[in-house]
Design an enzyme around this catalytic site. Structure first.
Site, mmCIF file in Angstrom:
data_model
loop_
_atom_site.group_PDB
_atom_site.id
_atom_site.type_symbol
_atom_site.label_atom_id
_atom_site.label_comp_id
_atom_site.label_asym_id
_atom_site.label_seq_id
_atom_site.Cartn_x
_atom_site.Cartn_y
_atom_site.Cartn_z
ATOM 1 N N THR A 190 14.196 25.261 35.495
ATOM 2 C CA THR A 190 13.551 27.016 36.049
ATOM 3 C C THR A 190 12.177 27.549 35.537
ATOM 4 O OG1 THR A 190 15.535 26.977 37.211
ATOM 5 C CG2 THR A 190 14.411 28.785 36.855
ATOM 6 N N GLU A 244 22.277 25.113 39.271
ATOM 7 C CA GLU A 244 22.450 23.815 39.355
ATOM 8 C C GLU A 244 22.394 23.624 41.134
ATOM 9 O OE1 GLU A 244 21.896 21.701 36.697
ATOM 10 O OE2 GLU A 244 21.445 20.164 38.247
HETATM 11 C C1 LIG Z 1 29.551 22.640 26.718
HETATM 12 C C2 LIG Z 1 30.443 23.708 26.723
HETATM 13 C C3 LIG Z 1 31.144 24.083 28.377
HETATM 14 C C4 LIG Z 1 30.379 26.054 27.831
HETATM 15 C C5 LIG Z 1 29.791 26.286 29.552
HETATM 16 C C6 LIG Z 1 30.795 26.950 30.096
HETATM 17 C C7 LIG Z 1 30.942 27.478 31.154
HETATM 18 C C8 LIG Z 1 30.074 26.285 32.076
HETATM 19 C C9 LIG Z 1 28.608 26.612 32.604
HETATM 20 C C10 LIG Z 1 27.706 25.975 33.321
HETATM 21 C C11 LIG Z 1 27.809 25.048 33.578
HETATM 22 C C12 LIG Z 1 26.932 24.263 34.403
HETATM 23 C C13 LIG Z 1 25.345 25.091 33.358
HETATM 24 C C14 LIG Z 1 24.750 24.570 34.436
HETATM 25 C C15 LIG Z 1 23.320 25.155 33.558
HETATM 26 C C16 LIG Z 1 22.125 25.051 34.824
HETATM 27 C C17 LIG Z 1 21.170 24.388 35.148
HETATM 28 C C18 LIG Z 1 20.479 25.000 36.342
HETATM 29 O O1 LIG Z 1 20.129 25.481 36.912
HETATM 30 S S1 LIG Z 1 19.157 23.654 36.608
HETATM 31 C C19 LIG Z 1 18.069 23.624 37.097
HETATM 32 C C20 LIG Z 1 18.522 23.122 38.782
HETATM 33 N N1 LIG Z 1 17.583 23.519 39.555
HETATM 34 C C21 LIG Z 1 17.848 23.204 40.739
HETATM 35 O O2 LIG Z 1 18.503 21.845 40.785
HETATM 36 C C22 LIG Z 1 16.503 23.043 41.866
HETATM 37 C C23 LIG Z 1 17.182 22.568 43.265
HETATM 38 N N2 LIG Z 1 16.034 22.532 44.028
HETATM 39 C C24 LIG Z 1 15.856 20.806 44.703
HETATM 40 O O3 LIG Z 1 16.675 19.852 43.697
HETATM 41 C C25 LIG Z 1 14.557 20.477 44.955
HETATM 42 O O4 LIG Z 1 13.666 21.432 45.095
HETATM 43 C C26 LIG Z 1 15.182 19.932 46.420
HETATM 44 C C27 LIG Z 1 15.880 21.656 46.901
HETATM 45 C C28 LIG Z 1 15.282 18.659 46.936
HETATM 46 C C29 LIG Z 1 13.397 19.820 47.312
HETATM 47 O O5 LIG Z 1 13.030 18.939 46.668
HETATM 48 P P1 LIG Z 1 12.155 18.610 47.360
HETATM 49 O O6 LIG Z 1 11.000 18.875 47.355
HETATM 50 O O7 LIG Z 1 11.083 17.776 46.063
HETATM 51 O O8 LIG Z 1 12.856 17.794 48.203
HETATM 52 P P2 LIG Z 1 12.126 17.551 49.756
HETATM 53 O O9 LIG Z 1 10.880 17.943 49.784
HETATM 54 O O10 LIG Z 1 13.359 18.213 50.432
HETATM 55 O O11 LIG Z 1 12.491 15.849 49.974
HETATM 56 C C30 LIG Z 1 13.964 15.647 49.972
HETATM 57 C C31 LIG Z 1 13.919 13.742 49.371
HETATM 58 O O12 LIG Z 1 13.595 13.654 47.828
HETATM 59 C C32 LIG Z 1 15.637 13.313 47.936
HETATM 60 N N3 LIG Z 1 16.238 14.621 47.049
HETATM 61 C C33 LIG Z 1 15.955 15.559 46.615
HETATM 62 N N4 LIG Z 1 16.100 15.679 45.729
HETATM 63 C C34 LIG Z 1 17.334 14.906 45.134
HETATM 64 C C35 LIG Z 1 17.710 13.828 43.797
HETATM 65 N N5 LIG Z 1 18.572 15.038 43.104
HETATM 66 N N6 LIG Z 1 18.022 13.260 44.068
HETATM 67 C C36 LIG Z 1 17.774 12.216 44.819
HETATM 68 N N7 LIG Z 1 17.224 12.072 46.070
HETATM 69 C C37 LIG Z 1 16.610 14.286 45.763
HETATM 70 C C38 LIG Z 1 16.043 13.713 49.295
HETATM 71 O O13 LIG Z 1 17.171 12.864 49.355
HETATM 72 C C39 LIG Z 1 15.505 13.727 50.519
HETATM 73 O O14 LIG Z 1 15.054 12.515 50.356
HETATM 74 P P3 LIG Z 1 13.908 11.408 52.373
HETATM 75 O O15 LIG Z 1 14.978 12.464 52.951
HETATM 76 O O16 LIG Z 1 12.619 12.190 51.911
HETATM 77 O O17 LIG Z 1 14.395 10.682 51.856
HETATM 78 C C1 FAD Z 2 23.781 31.392 34.740
HETATM 79 C C2 FAD Z 2 22.589 30.704 34.545
HETATM 80 C C3 FAD Z 2 22.521 29.469 34.225
HETATM 81 C C4 FAD Z 2 21.158 28.631 34.510
HETATM 82 N N1 FAD Z 2 21.034 27.784 33.591
HETATM 83 C C5 FAD Z 2 19.215 26.887 33.584
HETATM 84 C C6 FAD Z 2 19.101 25.696 33.165
HETATM 85 O O1 FAD Z 2 20.158 25.745 31.969
HETATM 86 N N2 FAD Z 2 18.098 25.811 33.074
HETATM 87 C C7 FAD Z 2 17.472 25.707 33.991
HETATM 88 O O2 FAD Z 2 16.551 25.095 34.444
HETATM 89 N N3 FAD Z 2 17.624 26.594 35.056
HETATM 90 C C8 FAD Z 2 18.560 27.276 35.348
HETATM 91 N N4 FAD Z 2 19.249 28.437 35.990
HETATM 92 C C9 FAD Z 2 18.234 28.254 36.979
HETATM 93 C C10 FAD Z 2 18.600 27.825 38.885
HETATM 94 O O3 FAD Z 2 18.848 25.940 38.276
HETATM 95 C C11 FAD Z 2 18.159 28.701 39.682
HETATM 96 O O4 FAD Z 2 18.332 29.695 39.340
HETATM 97 C C12 FAD Z 2 18.417 27.765 40.972
HETATM 98 O O5 FAD Z 2 17.936 27.337 40.931
HETATM 99 C C13 FAD Z 2 18.778 29.136 42.321
HETATM 100 O O6 FAD Z 2 16.534 28.956 42.574
HETATM 101 P P1 FAD Z 2 16.221 30.838 42.095
HETATM 102 O O7 FAD Z 2 17.417 31.120 41.383
HETATM 103 O O8 FAD Z 2 14.530 30.406 41.714
HETATM 104 O O9 FAD Z 2 16.342 31.188 43.230
HETATM 105 P P2 FAD Z 2 15.347 30.676 44.637
HETATM 106 O O10 FAD Z 2 15.250 30.027 44.825
HETATM 107 O O11 FAD Z 2 14.600 32.093 44.659
HETATM 108 O O12 FAD Z 2 17.063 31.016 46.081
HETATM 109 C C14 FAD Z 2 16.938 32.917 46.123
HETATM 110 C C15 FAD Z 2 16.851 33.027 48.144
HETATM 111 O O13 FAD Z 2 15.838 32.238 48.735
HETATM 112 C C16 FAD Z 2 16.658 31.449 49.197
HETATM 113 N N5 FAD Z 2 15.903 30.013 49.565
HETATM 114 C C17 FAD Z 2 15.151 29.348 48.594
HETATM 115 N N6 FAD Z 2 14.506 28.067 48.821
HETATM 116 C C18 FAD Z 2 14.938 28.242 50.129
HETATM 117 C C19 FAD Z 2 14.482 26.955 51.195
HETATM 118 N N7 FAD Z 2 13.664 26.329 50.754
HETATM 119 N N8 FAD Z 2 14.974 27.670 52.657
HETATM 120 C C20 FAD Z 2 16.057 27.981 52.521
HETATM 121 N N9 FAD Z 2 16.216 29.231 51.809
HETATM 122 C C21 FAD Z 2 15.502 29.369 50.321
HETATM 123 C C22 FAD Z 2 17.973 30.692 48.444
HETATM 124 O O14 FAD Z 2 19.077 30.164 49.952
HETATM 125 C C23 FAD Z 2 18.036 31.840 47.843
HETATM 126 O O15 FAD Z 2 19.523 32.792 49.327
HETATM 127 C C24 FAD Z 2 20.141 28.982 35.836
HETATM 128 C C25 FAD Z 2 20.941 30.544 36.438
HETATM 129 C C26 FAD Z 2 22.194 30.647 36.208
HETATM 130 C C27 FAD Z 2 22.415 32.228 37.337
#
Ligand SMILES: CCCCCCCC/C=C\CCCCC/C=C/C(=O)SCCNC(=O)CCNC(=O)[C@H](O)C(C)(C)COP(=O)(O)OP(=O)(O)OC[C@H]1O[C@@H](n2cnc3c(N)ncnc32)[C@H](O)[C@@H]1OP(=O)(O)O
Ligand code: FAD
Length: 625
Positions: free
Chosen positions: A109, A391
């Protein structure tokens, strides 16, 4: 000499520490906890199955409601390595990560992008003359923002960047980058790294930011299990460009388990407190009643208990499905990748939103004392709401599921469907007839029909709008509320049917009395969500007003039956007091004594008159200010 337990759970309560002290204290505790866990790791191999068990132990044992600065090291840094590094890279790095001689984070991110990862701005440009990548943050919005542990803890991180080679962009790929000197912990040249500041919760996770100023890393720091860059800069494509997203699927699976852990804590607190707390009289002259005797309280809490059991069974189903499909992916069979992604998306979204909803209900069900930090409910509420975002934002993930469902529906007549969607064929088959009945099977069938009809309706709407001249993208956006609803209905049908089927199997080996209670939980969950989704069922099934009256009676009867076993059900989670960390939920039920004990720990109670009286209050009250 303090015992390990005193070291971990003693000392000044976190709530009275500064932001900086909280981080330092959580790092101290994390080192103790993870030293113990490291011993466990040394006894186990590191395949995903063992790893997930280790991880759930880590998550479950995370001793602070504010998370841990090591969280991302376990939750993402290592899983990404296991799924995206080639053998040589695993050989070079994985053992160091496993024994924590390096601590990693996961930097995907950015300030400007979280959801739309194809829009990430960080670049990794290959220089064949030195066989290096040049990592660069071209704008402020390209700074990585959020990576857990990155602020002050991690010395390595996996960076997701747009890969450029020979002037061509090949999209986002993963790179391992050293961010701090292993000896001095100083940021390496060209790297600007820091902590993002105080958050709503998880303030011990040490979320950070990082920017790169033309930082050079060896070619072999690109994780190359799937795609590769050869020494001359030739790009070798992955078998499937979505495999790079694999780690997010794994973490979404883990998060479903995690959401159950958080909810289990919240309902343990709320249930035990509701058994201890007496308030108001049901009948004049009677003693005050346990608040758990009020049916409105049972409505808040017993449904949450049922939801917790339901999601636990679905988390196990998802894990088993992940393992089956992951094995297929390793053998090059990509057929079910889309189904796994869709299932992980909707279950992560529904488990976290349910957990957030029910945890908030547990908080309010404990009245004023539920608003005390010492109850642990505010922190748990802050945790569960975060999981609706990290996530993958829940709305965005449900749209991903809807995308898969529409694709499936378009192909409904071209052949067999994969397991999680084959019900769509059943309930849409010619000659299929269904009349609503107030039974578990009838409810499951009803939800399946709602899901099928919503998907069908969305596709018809999309088609009509595109035929009328609207672009595919605008048509999609216009009906996106209905698409999200279709994703949720599909997931709810899966959750109820999985809960029913898996619990029915488990009940065969239970005592009759335990099986009866478990059966009641399945019924409560199914009837609760039927009443919650009446609008959909009235629109798409033959449910009648008379059916609804009977459903409500059935629901109230189930609350009455489950009430006597409520405390026993949450005791079964067996969360020790040190992990529960709650004045309201402690096993001994000494709520009021614990509330007072915690209050007296407040620094404001260290002296009878605070200095602000002499500095501010007294002059003010005497009209001198
Ligand atoms: C250990 C000690 C414990 C202490 C902790 C205690 C507390 C616990 C705390 C936390 C626990 C959890 C911590 C989490 C930390 C957080 C980490 C993060 O947040 S990391 C960042 C996460 N970010 C995201 O998830 C981003 C979301 N966005 C996306 O995934 C993509 O942008 C998208 C929305 C899916 C769009 O992607 P894209 O533009 O490429 O896709 P489309 O154009 O829509 O095409 C979709 C086609 O792609 C396929 N697809 C998309 N994603 C996937 C996937 N993941 N796997 C497989 N296929 C995928 C989709 O199926 C489409 O396919 P077709 O339809 O074209 O066939
Ligand atoms: C506690 C915490 C821990 C995190 N840890 C990590 C980490 O370790 N590593 C890391 O890489 N990231 C981490 N993140 C970031 C996290 O993965 C992002 O916050 C998350 O993917 C959402 O993206 P954003 O914050 O940019 O929200 P945005 O994508 O800007 O979303 C804001 C609003 O826009 C809407 N929106 C966005 N796109 C669309 C769409 N295509 N269609 C419809 N609505 C849409 C959403 O639904 C939402 O309501 C963490 C976040 C938090 C809160």
């Amino acid at each position: 000499m303090l015992t390990k337990r005193e070291e971990l759970f003693g000392g000044t309560p976190d709530e009275y520490l500064s932001h900086k002290e909280k981080y330092e204290n959580s790092t101290r505790k994390a080192v103790i906890l993870f030293s113990l866990l490291r011993k466990i790791q040394e006894e186990n191999n590191t395949d995903l199955t063992n790893y997930r068990n280790l991880l759930s132990g880590v998550l479950g044992a995370s001793i602070s409601q504010d998370g841990s600065p090591f969280g991302l090291h376990y939750i993402m840094f290592m899983p990404v390595f296991m799924s995206q590094a080639d053998e040589e890279q695993q050989e070079r790095w994985l053992h160091r990560a496993l024994n924590c001689s390096i601590i990693g984070s996961y930097a995907q991110t950015e300030l400007g992008h979280g959801t739309f990862i194809r829009g990430l701005e960080t670049t990794a440009t290959y220089d064949p003359s030195t066989q290096e990548f040049v990592l660069h943050s071209p704008t402020l919005t390209s700074y990585k923002w959020w990576p857990g542990g990155l602020g002050n803890t991690a010395n390595y991180c996996i960076v997701i960047a747009q890969l450029y080679s020979k002037g061509e962009c090949h999209g986002i790929h993963s790179f391992i980058v050293q961010v701090r000197d292993e000896d001095t912990h100083m940021p390496l040249p060209g790297i600007k790294v820091g902590e993002i500041g105080v958050k709503m919760g998880l303030n011990a996770v040490n979320n950070g930011f990082i920017g790169f100023e033309n930082v050079r890393i060896p070619r072999t720091n690109m994780l190359m299990k799937h795609a590769k860059i050869l020494e001359d800069g030739t790009y070798v494509k992955s078998k499937n460009s979505k495999l790079i997203y694999g780690a997010m699927v794994f973490v979404r699976v883990v998060i479903v388990f995690d959401s159950v852990n958080y909810l289990a804590k919240a309902i343990t607190v709320a249930t035990r407190y509701s058994a201890v707390r007496r308030q108001s009289q049901l009948k004049e002259g009677e003693p005050e009643r346990q608040i758990l005797d009020y049916v409105t309280q049972q409505d808040k809490i017993l449904t949450a208990i049922a939801g917790c059991f339901a999601m636990k069974m679905n988390a196990r189903m998802l894990w088993d499905t992940f393992n089956v499909i992951n094995d297929q992916l390793h053998k090059g069979n990509m057929e079910r990748l889309g189904e796994l992604h869709a299932l992980a998306c909707c279950l992560k979204a529904i488990s976290t939103s349910d957990s957030s909803l029910f945890t908030a209900r547990c908080r309010v069900s404990c009245g004023g004392h539920g608003y005390m930090v010492s109850s642990t409910l505010p922190a748990t509420s802050a945790l569960t709401t975060a999981s609706c975002t990290y996530e993958g934002d829940n709305t965005v993930l449900l749209l991903q599921t809807a995308r898969f469902l529409l694709k499936t529906w378009r192909q409904i007549d071209t052949g067999p469907l994969t397991p999680t969607v084959e019900y769509l064929k059943t309930v849409s088959a010619p000659g299929f007839s269904y009349k609503w009945e107030n039974s578990i099977e009838g409810i499951i069938r009803g939800f399946q029909i709602v899901s099928m009809k919503k998907i069908s309706s969305c596709l018809n709407l999309m088609t009509a709008k595109v035929m009328s001249g609207m672009s595919q993208a605008d048509a999609w956006n216009t009906i996106s509320i209905q698409l999200v609803s279709a994703g949720e209905s599909h997931c709810r049908a899966i959750v109820i049917s999985t809960f029913h089927e898996d619990m029915s199997k488990a009940m065969r080996s239970m005592s009759a009395s335990l099986a009866e209670v478990m059966g009641q939980l399945v019924e409560l969950y199914a009837v609760y969500w039927t009443l919650e989704r009446l609008g959909d069922l009235l629109e798409y099934t033959s449910i009648s007003g008379a059916d609804v009256v009977k459903l409500r009676s059935w629901y109230e009867e189930l609350l009455r039956k489950i009430r006597p076993n409520a405390v026993g059900l949450v005791d079964a989670f067996d969360i020790i007091d040190e992990l529960l960390q709650s004045t309201l939920g402690a096993y001994d039920g000494r709520v009021y004594e614990r509330l007072m004990e915690e209050a007296l720990k407040s620094p404001l109670n260290a002296e009878p008159v605070n200095q602000s009286f002499h500095k501010y209050l007294k002059p003010f009250m005497q009209g001198k200010l």
